[in-house]
Design a protein around this motif. Structure first.
Motif, PDB file in Angstrom:
ATOM      1  N   ARG A 243       0.805  -1.231   0.000  1.00 25.19           N
ATOM      2  CA  ARG A 243       0.000   0.000   0.000  1.00 25.19           C
ATOM      3  C   ARG A 243       0.838   1.281   0.000  1.00 25.19           C
ATOM      4  O   ARG A 243       0.360   2.312  -0.458  1.00 25.19           O
ATOM      5  N   ALA A 244       2.056   1.200   0.475  1.00 26.93           N
ATOM      6  CA  ALA A 244       2.894   2.406   0.493  1.00 26.93           C
ATOM      7  C   ALA A 244       3.256   2.832  -0.936  1.00 26.93           C
ATOM      8  O   ALA A 244       3.456   4.022  -1.198  1.00 26.93           O
ATOM      9  N   ARG A 245       3.349   1.854  -1.850  1.00 21.15           N
ATOM     10  CA  ARG A 245       3.695   2.167  -3.247  1.00 21.15           C
ATOM     11  C   ARG A 245       2.688   1.459  -4.164  1.00 21.15           C
ATOM     12  O   ARG A 245       3.019   0.467  -4.835  1.00 21.15           O
ATOM     13  N   PRO A 246       1.450   1.959  -4.208  1.00 26.23           N
ATOM     14  CA  PRO A 246       0.368   1.199  -4.861  1.00 26.23           C
ATOM     15  C   PRO A 246       0.485   1.090  -6.390  1.00 26.23           C
ATOM     16  O   PRO A 246      -0.226   0.296  -6.992  1.00 26.23           O
ATOM     17  N   PHE A 247       1.373   1.902  -6.971  1.00 23.48           N
ATOM     18  CA  PHE A 247       1.495   1.816  -8.436  1.00 23.48           C
ATOM     19  C   PHE A 247       2.674   0.947  -8.863  1.00 23.48           C
ATOM     20  O   PHE A 247       2.876   0.714 -10.054  1.00 23.48           O
ATOM     21  N   ASP A 248       3.482   0.492  -7.919  1.00 20.87           N
ATOM     22  CA  ASP A 248       4.618  -0.367  -8.266  1.00 20.87           C
ATOM     23  C   ASP A 248       4.129  -1.788  -8.434  1.00 20.87           C
ATOM     24  O   ASP A 248       3.583  -2.379  -7.506  1.00 20.87           O
ATOM     25  N   VAL A 249       4.339  -2.358  -9.622  1.00 18.08           N
ATOM     26  CA  VAL A 249       3.996  -3.770  -9.814  1.00 18.08           C
ATOM     27  C   VAL A 249       5.264  -4.473 -10.281  1.00 18.08           C
ATOM     28  O   VAL A 249       6.138  -3.851 -10.877  1.00 18.08           O
ATOM     29  N   PRO A 250       5.396  -5.791 -10.008  1.00 16.33           N
ATOM     30  CA  PRO A 250       6.612  -6.470 -10.453  1.00 16.33           C
ATOM     31  C   PRO A 250       6.691  -6.486 -11.978  1.00 16.33           C
ATOM     32  O   PRO A 250       5.665  -6.630 -12.634  1.00 16.33           O
ATOM     33  N   MET A 251       7.869  -6.275 -12.523  1.00 20.92           N
ATOM     34  CA  MET A 251       8.045  -6.316 -13.976  1.00 20.92           C
ATOM     35  C   MET A 251       8.019  -7.761 -14.439  1.00 20.92           C
ATOM     36  O   MET A 251       8.634  -8.623 -13.822  1.00 20.92           O
ATOM     37  N   ARG A 252       7.333  -8.016 -15.528  1.00 22.18           N
ATOM     38  CA  ARG A 252       7.305  -9.390 -16.047  1.00 22.18           C
ATOM     39  C   ARG A 252       8.518  -9.644 -16.925  1.00 22.18           C
ATOM     40  O   ARG A 252       8.950  -8.759 -17.666  1.00 22.18           O
ATOM     41  N   ALA A 253       9.044 -10.858 -16.862  1.00 15.64           N
ATOM     42  CA  ALA A 253      10.140 -11.215 -17.767  1.00 15.64           C
ATOM     43  C   ALA A 253       9.554 -11.324 -19.165  1.00 15.64           C
ATOM     44  O   ALA A 253       8.451 -11.834 -19.337  1.00 15.64           O
ATOM     45  N   LYS A 254      10.264 -10.790 -20.153  1.00 13.04           N
ATOM     46  CA  LYS A 254       9.749 -10.878 -21.519  1.00 13.04           C
ATOM     47  C   LYS A 254      10.445 -12.018 -22.254  1.00 13.04           C
ATOM     48  O   LYS A 254      11.657 -12.147 -22.207  1.00 13.04           O
ATOM     49  N   ARG A 255       9.666 -12.851 -22.905  1.00  9.18           N
ATOM     50  CA  ARG A 255      10.240 -13.935 -23.704  1.00  9.18           C
ATOM     51  C   ARG A 255       9.922 -13.675 -25.164  1.00  9.18           C
ATOM     52  O   ARG A 255       8.936 -13.033 -25.481  1.00  9.18           O
ATOM     53  N   ASN A 256      10.755 -14.233 -26.040  1.00 10.79           N
ATOM     54  CA  ASN A 256      10.538 -14.070 -27.472  1.00 10.79           C
ATOM     55  C   ASN A 256      10.262 -15.403 -28.129  1.00 10.79           C
ATOM     56  O   ASN A 256      10.817 -16.418 -27.724  1.00 10.79           O
ATOM     57  N   VAL A 257       9.410 -15.407 -29.146  1.00 16.76           N
ATOM     58  CA  VAL A 257       9.332 -16.579 -30.021  1.00 16.76           C
ATOM     59  C   VAL A 257      10.400 -16.337 -31.079  1.00 16.76           C
ATOM     60  O   VAL A 257      10.270 -15.427 -31.902  1.00 16.76           O
ATOM     61  N   PRO A 258      11.506 -17.094 -31.053  1.00 15.35           N
ATOM     62  CA  PRO A 258      12.667 -16.723 -31.856  1.00 15.35           C
ATOM     63  C   PRO A 258      12.517 -17.002 -33.345  1.00 15.35           C
ATOM     64  O   PRO A 258      13.053 -16.306 -34.172  1.00 15.35           O
ATOM     65  N   LEU A 259      11.775 -18.037 -33.695  1.00 14.47           N
ATOM     66  CA  LEU A 259      11.705 -18.458 -35.092  1.00 14.47           C
ATOM     67  C   LEU A 259      10.271 -18.773 -35.452  1.00 14.47           C
ATOM     68  O   LEU A 259       9.433 -18.957 -34.578  1.00 14.47           O
ATOM     69  N   ASP A 260      10.011 -18.881 -36.771  1.00 12.97           N
ATOM     70  CA  ASP A 260       8.685 -19.329 -37.183  1.00 12.97           C
ATOM     71  C   ASP A 260       8.478 -20.752 -36.718  1.00 12.97           C
ATOM     72  O   ASP A 260       9.321 -21.617 -36.951  1.00 12.97           O
ATOM     73  N   ALA A 261       7.335 -21.013 -36.072  1.00 14.57           N
ATOM     74  CA  ALA A 261       7.047 -22.386 -35.665  1.00 14.57           C
ATOM     75  C   ALA A 261       6.695 -23.196 -36.909  1.00 14.57           C
ATOM     76  O   ALA A 261       6.153 -22.665 -37.871  1.00 14.57           O
TER      77      ALA A 261
END
Ligand SMILES: Cc1cc2nc3c(=O)[nH]c(=O)nc-3n(C[C@H](O)[C@H](O)[C@H](O)COP(=O)(O)OP(=O)(O)OC[C@H]3O[C@@H](n4cnc5c(N)ncnc54)[C@H](O)[C@@H]3O)c2cc1C
Length: 444
Positions: A243-261
């Protein structure tokens, strides 16, 4: 620069003679003087609406936030600003977009040109309802400021006008005040379509409502889904240590789809298994929970290049809206046809829309909208043509921001407003100056 270009669905692919990225109004004016163009934002429309084989103009060079009124939450910015950057700048001050689509990786120009809607359309309308004014550059390079009281026709036609009325340069629009960066979600599993629609109809108090459908289940499981109702959380609803920092949310790790499936990785068996697992997993989490804004609104943004999972041929999205009184019958007919074909999306999305917005060609109307993806194959394209006819027979219409393959005659029958739009463009000579692969294909 020249090369090939497509929308987010990577279909169709077009050879473009020139892809320009002007950074000044003078440079933009010079481009307009040289022949037909279309504006392009961040390329998140699925098909060919932001692609012109002659000149496509990447507007992301116009990316300055110009003003912010902390009393009203009004932002003034250039059209190439990314919605996610607006959130980064203003959420820490207690403001969030009043309307957001399922990705934050769009430009403000793209949001206006498609008059985008979110999971709160029923309550809050579409993006255009929060627009105070826009500046539009016409074919001769003059800039017109338009609003609900000034140059009203241009204002209404530009919202949902898919870049075909001119280049949006700047906009002033209002954000909504929020108390935290968290969302209070209530996940409700629905056994079938009847139950899902009952949840939507009863959910008039929730700001947001969306259902993820298992579109491969037929019979008495037709419409099996997870309906997610949600509101912006108040400070008292979030854990006390946040509640002291209500706008702080954990950052999500970003993953990439590297190639065409490989395309054969996606078939009815993998899709069925995915849908069953997703539903089972979601049903386990049924009930209230607190989730961060990024995971709630933009689950797919955490997977970079997720459009590659459909392989090189790309994919097409089908999004229609059915009028309220025909929604039940139309959805049943669409879902039955899709379940029988055994091909469709990982997930289909259903939302309840409210009344038609002020934009002259905006997509929403009071009823239900269904969106789902299909890998581009001949079988899928002919299934989609069948789905189109079901929509037409039930008085529905189609979303141009998602289209890559509609038929002009069918579209105009479904949405007679577009005939008037095409005529107005022809009378004003705009059709010679602003056109896209989509506008040519669909006679807009
Ligand atoms: C994962 C995902 C989820 C989505 N969810 C939703 C949703 O929930 N609701 C919804 O409504 N949409 C949704 N969309 C569609 C998306 O919001 C729209 O297609 C939006 O228009 C994309 O903006 P963009 O900046 O990428 O524009 P582009 O795709 O580059 O262009 C889209 C249209 O805007 C025009 N345009 C762009 N910039 C300008 C400008 N400066 N002046 C004039 N015309 C311009 C283009 O000519 C084109 O016709 C989703 C898309 C994705 C990929």
């Amino acid at each position: 620069m020249s090369g090939t270009l497509s929308g987010w669905g990577r279909f169709p692919v077009t050879q473009v003679a020139r892809l320009a990225r002007p950074r000044s109004e003078t440079a933009l004016r010079d481009l307009l003087a040289q022949g037909p163009v279309i504006a392009r934002g961040n390329g998140r429309a699925y098909g060919d609406s932001a692609v012109n084989a002659d000149t496509t103009v990447d507007m992301r060079g116009f990316n300055r936030i110009l003003d912010f009124d902390a009393a009203t939450g009004r932002v003034t910015c250039e059209a190439g600003v990314i919605l996610g950057d607006i959130i980064t700048a203003f959420l820490p001050r207690g403001w969030f977009p009043a309307v957001t689509p399922g990705t934050k990786l769009i430009t403000i120009g793209g949001a206006i040109a498609a008059d985008v809607h979110g999971k709160n359309h029923r309550r809050d309308g579409s993006f255009g309802q929060y627009l105070d004014w826009i500046d539009v550059m016409g074919a001769d390079g003059t800039i017109t400021r338009c609003s609900a009281t000034q140059e009203v026709d241009l204002f209404r036609r530009t919202q949902g006008g898919m870049g075909l009325t001119g280049m949006i340069l700047r906009a002033a629009f209002r954000l909504r005040p929020v108390a935290t960066g968290w969302i209070a979600q209530d996940m409700r599993p629905a056994r079938d379509l009847t139950e899902a629609m009952q949840i939507f109809e009863a959910a008039t108090d929730s700001t947001y409502a969306v259902a993820w459908f298992d579109c491969l289940s037929g019979g008495d499981r037709l419409g099996r889904s997870l309906v997610m109702l949600a509101d912006h959380a108040e400070v008292a609803q979030i854990p006390s240590w946040r509640r002291a920092r209500p706008f702080d949310v954990p950052m999500r790790a970003k993953r990439n789809v590297p190639l065409d499936a490989p395309t054969r990785a996606l078939n009815r068996y993998t899709l069925r298994a995915f849908n069953a697992l997703y539903h089972w997993n979601g049903a386990r989490k049924a009930g209230p929970s607190i989730v961060d804004w990024d995971s709630y609104f933009y689950p797919l943004d955490a997977i970079g290049h997720w459009n590659r999972i459909y392989g090189k041929p790309g994919f097409a999205q089908f999004q229609c809206v059915l009028p309220l009184d025909a929604s039940r019958a139309g959805l049943e007919a669409l879902l039955n046809r899709i379940a029988a074909a055994g091909q469709g999306s990982f997930l289909a999305v259903l939302k309840r829309l409210g009344p038609q917005p002020t934009g002259a060609h905006s997509f929403p109307m009071e009823g239900y909208t269904l969106a789902l993806d299909f890998p581009v194959t001949e079988a899928a394209l002919s299934l989609l043509a069948e789905l189109d006819r079901i929509v037409l027979d039930h008085g529905g219409r189609f979303y141009l921001a998602k289209d890559s393959r509609l038929d002009a005659a069918l579209l105009h029958r479904a949405d007679p407003r577009l005939e008037a739009f095409a005529q107005a463009r022809a009378v004003a000579g705009l059709d010679h100056h602003f056109n896209s692969g989509q506008s040519r294909r669909l006679n807009l």
